[in-house]
Write an enzyme that holds these catalytic residues in place. Structure first.
Site, PDB file in Angstrom:
ATOM      1  N   ALA A  10      31.588  44.239  24.240  1.00  0.00           N
ATOM      2  CA  ALA A  10      32.533  43.472  23.424  1.00  0.00           C
ATOM      3  C   ALA A  10      33.951  44.027  23.472  1.00  0.00           C
ATOM      4  O   ALA A  10      34.902  43.340  23.110  1.00  0.00           O
ATOM      5  CB  ALA A  10      32.048  43.422  21.979  1.00  0.00           C
ATOM      6  N   ARG A  15      42.465  50.066  28.391  1.00  0.00           N
ATOM      7  CA  ARG A  15      43.000  50.949  29.427  1.00  0.00           C
ATOM      8  C   ARG A  15      42.944  50.334  30.825  1.00  0.00           C
ATOM      9  O   ARG A  15      43.521  50.845  31.762  1.00  0.00           O
ATOM     10  CB  ARG A  15      42.235  52.292  29.383  1.00  0.00           C
ATOM     11  CG  ARG A  15      42.523  53.091  28.122  1.00  0.00           C
ATOM     12  CD  ARG A  15      41.505  54.193  27.869  1.00  0.00           C
ATOM     13  NE  ARG A  15      40.293  53.698  27.206  1.00  0.00           N
ATOM     14  CZ  ARG A  15      39.272  54.465  26.810  1.00  0.00           C
ATOM     15  NH1 ARG A  15      39.304  55.770  27.025  1.00  0.00           N
ATOM     16  NH2 ARG A  15      38.229  53.935  26.211  1.00  0.00           N
ATOM     17  N   LYS A  22      36.916  43.723  30.729  1.00  0.00           N
ATOM     18  CA  LYS A  22      36.583  44.876  31.576  1.00  0.00           C
ATOM     19  C   LYS A  22      35.253  44.698  32.309  1.00  0.00           C
ATOM     20  O   LYS A  22      35.157  44.974  33.507  1.00  0.00           O
ATOM     21  CB  LYS A  22      36.544  46.154  30.725  1.00  0.00           C
ATOM     22  CG  LYS A  22      36.065  47.375  31.478  1.00  0.00           C
ATOM     23  CD  LYS A  22      36.429  48.681  30.815  1.00  0.00           C
ATOM     24  CE  LYS A  22      35.516  49.073  29.689  1.00  0.00           C
ATOM     25  NZ  LYS A  22      35.789  50.426  29.193  1.00  0.00           N
ATOM     26  N   GLN A  72      30.321  39.956  18.518  1.00  0.00           N
ATOM     27  CA  GLN A  72      30.851  40.970  17.597  1.00  0.00           C
ATOM     28  C   GLN A  72      32.315  40.619  17.344  1.00  0.00           C
ATOM     29  O   GLN A  72      33.141  40.725  18.238  1.00  0.00           O
ATOM     30  CB  GLN A  72      30.755  42.372  18.215  1.00  0.00           C
ATOM     31  CG  GLN A  72      31.224  43.460  17.261  1.00  0.00           C
ATOM     32  CD  GLN A  72      31.534  44.770  17.968  1.00  0.00           C
ATOM     33  OE1 GLN A  72      31.715  44.816  19.182  1.00  0.00           O
ATOM     34  NE2 GLN A  72      31.597  45.848  17.214  1.00  0.00           N
ATOM     35  N   GLY A 139      32.197  62.106  24.883  1.00  0.00           N
ATOM     36  CA  GLY A 139      31.799  62.855  23.691  1.00  0.00           C
ATOM     37  C   GLY A 139      31.045  64.119  24.099  1.00  0.00           C
ATOM     38  O   GLY A 139      30.315  64.133  25.089  1.00  0.00           O
ATOM     39  N   ASN A 169      28.069  63.228  26.459  1.00  0.00           N
ATOM     40  CA  ASN A 169      27.306  62.027  26.112  1.00  0.00           C
ATOM     41  C   ASN A 169      27.578  60.929  27.135  1.00  0.00           C
ATOM     42  O   ASN A 169      28.687  60.435  27.272  1.00  0.00           O
ATOM     43  CB  ASN A 169      27.720  61.543  24.716  1.00  0.00           C
ATOM     44  CG  ASN A 169      27.023  60.252  24.340  1.00  0.00           C
ATOM     45  OD1 ASN A 169      25.862  60.043  24.708  1.00  0.00           O
ATOM     46  ND2 ASN A 169      27.713  59.384  23.617  1.00  0.00           N
ATOM     47  N   ASN A 385      40.921  15.764  63.561  1.00  0.00           N
ATOM     48  CA  ASN A 385      39.891  15.192  62.687  1.00  0.00           C
ATOM     49  C   ASN A 385      40.468  14.622  61.394  1.00  0.00           C
ATOM     50  O   ASN A 385      39.760  14.015  60.629  1.00  0.00           O
ATOM     51  CB  ASN A 385      38.835  16.257  62.353  1.00  0.00           C
ATOM     52  CG  ASN A 385      39.426  17.438  61.592  1.00  0.00           C
ATOM     53  OD1 ASN A 385      40.593  17.769  61.755  1.00  0.00           O
ATOM     54  ND2 ASN A 385      38.614  18.071  60.776  1.00  0.00           N
TER      55      ASN A 385
END
Ligand code: UD1
Ligand code: CA
Length: 453
Positions: A10, A15, A22, A72, A139, A169, A385
């Site tokens: 969502a 960036r 994205k 969302q 993270g 993460n 043609n």
């Protein structure tokens, strides 16, 4: 056991600096989100849920029947995003895989491993981590004394000590569904940005003394996430190498894999050689023993066996076996070249069939035509043609010899064995075995046809 994937897609992707959402930016011929949906398929048992928001209608249109889309609106963070799937999934699945649509290199095998880890975990969820020197804004994973995961700290709030942590993460989780729906409601908005971070769910589990397991990954490439166009280029290069490697292991030769561009769905048979700067795009299917390139672009085309395609451009075309073309030939939609056709430099063929053994050596345009077997198209021949309003057909029989620089004004038919003199402008049908010359061309004599094998 029912396993359902929830894919977060969502976010705007600020960036990327793009009008295109994205997750629709392409990688090796398919939007980012397609790659993630493919990788999730073998790990899940139910139809996935995609959380859409920015550019929702475009993303929904692309996803189609492949997933259920939930909206969302507004986008209040990754934790809030997962919550949007609650009403669709509550009570309907045992495990929920959550991942981000901007992680397109994660493999099916990795998602399966994550699910397996969670099946054995007495705790509420497992997540994927990677050990890497370059943190890329991911993270940081904070481990507890007992080795389980205690928290994920986002980079911009991390202390210098936490910033130095090398375990990151990745953004793939597998949750026990019942626990997830309850815990999501306990995530507090982040005091700095006001967003609900999914990553805060780790601390919720830790507070409840429930063990969070990590699957630690060491392949950094697989965990490339896309936040900017620079990341996009890195991901594309990595994915391209993965695709090329697979083809090479299946018997395709590449002189320079770094300069060979193959879309994810293209198929290539063994003993085909790809020379540098070759693009095999879309749903192209190439059989065995061909030599393609250098400097060739082939999109949505089908190629048989033992063909040579040198420095040419093909789109929506079919080559049967032993066709030889280029350099600088162009096939457009509906070009169909049967076996042993030879097409040399600076020819263009569109919506036409060239039957077995047709030769068209130099500088010709053939459109809306059917050209009989073993016919020779002289240099500079043109099917006229288009009359400015409509396209008209040209039919040429077998064993015809079209002299250099002939203009064939369509609609027109040339019978088998006919010949045209150099520079003819043919405006009337030519009977079999007849030579025509002139401007406009007129019949001058009857011919004796030599039988070819
Ligand atoms: C996120 C993780 C970070 C992890 C990194 C790995 C959080 C808070 N952080 O950061 O720990 O290391 O991914 O890639 O989860 N999205 C929504 N709705 C929203 C916000 C985001 O659907 O309201 C989607 C985005 O479209 C995107 C994904 O969630 O596909 C991740 O969002 P992004 O903003 O890229 O998170 P990162 O900053 O990369
Ligand atoms: Ca991201």
């Amino acid at each position: 056991m029912k396993i359902t994937a929830v894919l977060l897609a969502a976010g705007q992707g600020t960036r990327m600096k793009s009008d295109l959402p994205k997750v629709l930016h392409p990688l090796c011929g398919k939007p980012m989100i397609w790659h993630v949906l493919e990788a999730l398929k073998p790990a899940a048992t139910e139809k996935p849920v995609v959380v859409i928001g920015y550019g929702a209608e475009r993303v929904r249109k692309f996803v189609g029947d492949a997933a259920e889309c939930v909206l969302q609106e507004p986008q209040l963070g990754t934790g809030h995003a997962v919550l949007q799937a609650e009403s669709s999934l509550k009570g309907k699945t045992d495990l929920v895989i959550v991942t981000y649509a901007d992680m397109p290199l994660l493999r099916a095998e990795t998602f399966r491993q994550l699910v397996e880890t969670q099946r054995l975990n007495p705790g509420p969820f497992s997540l994927l981590t990677v050990i890497a020197d370059d943190p890329r804004g991911f993270g940081r994973i904070v481990r507890k004394d007992d080795g389980t995961v205690g928290a994920i700290v986002e980079e911009y709030v991390a202390t210098p000590g936490q910033r130095a942590i090398k375990e990151l993460n990745v953004g793939a989780y597998c949750f026990n569904a019942d626990w997830l729906w309850e815990a999501l409601h306990r995530i507090e908005p982040n005091p700095k940005k006001g967003e609900y971070y999914l990553t805060d769910i780790v601390e919720i589990a830790a507070r409840d003394n429930l063990p969070v397991q990590a699957v630690v990954h060491d392949d950094f490439v697989e965990t490339i996430g896309i936040n900017s166009r620079f990341h996009l280029s890195e991901a594309e290069a990595a994915l391209r190498m993965r695709i090329n490697r697979e083809h090479m292991l299946n018997g395709v030769s590449m002189m320079d894999p770094a300069a060979t561009y193959i879309d994810v769905e293209a198929k290539i048979g063994r003993d085909t050689t790809l020379m540098p700067n070759t693009y095999i795009l879309g749903g192209t299917e190439i059989a065995e023993g061909n030599v393609i390139g250098p400097n060739t672009v082939i999109r949505d085309s089908r190629i048989g066996n033992r063909c040579k395609v040198f420095a040419s451009v093909l789109e929506g075309a079919v080559l049967e076996d032993d066709v030889d073309m280029g350099p600088f030939a162009r096939l457009r939609k509906g070009a169909y070249l049967k076996s042993h056709v030879h097409m040399g430099n600076f020819g263009e063929v569109k919506d036409s069939t060239l039957h077995e053994g047709v030769k068209m050596g130099h500088f010709s345009y053939i459109g809306n035509a059917d050209i009989g077997s073993n016919t020779n198209i002289g240099a500079g021949t043109i099917t006229c043609n288009y009359d400015g309003e409509k396209k008209h057909p040209t039919e040429i029989g077998e064993d015809v010899f079209i002299g250099s620089d002939t203009m064939l004004v369509a609609p027109i038919k040339l019978g088998a064995g006919a010949r045209t003199g150099a520079g003819s402008v043919v405006t009337k049908n030519v009977p079999e075995d007849t030579l025509v010359v002139g401007v406009p061309a007129r019949a001058i004599r009857k011919l004796e046809r030599k039988k070819k094998k």
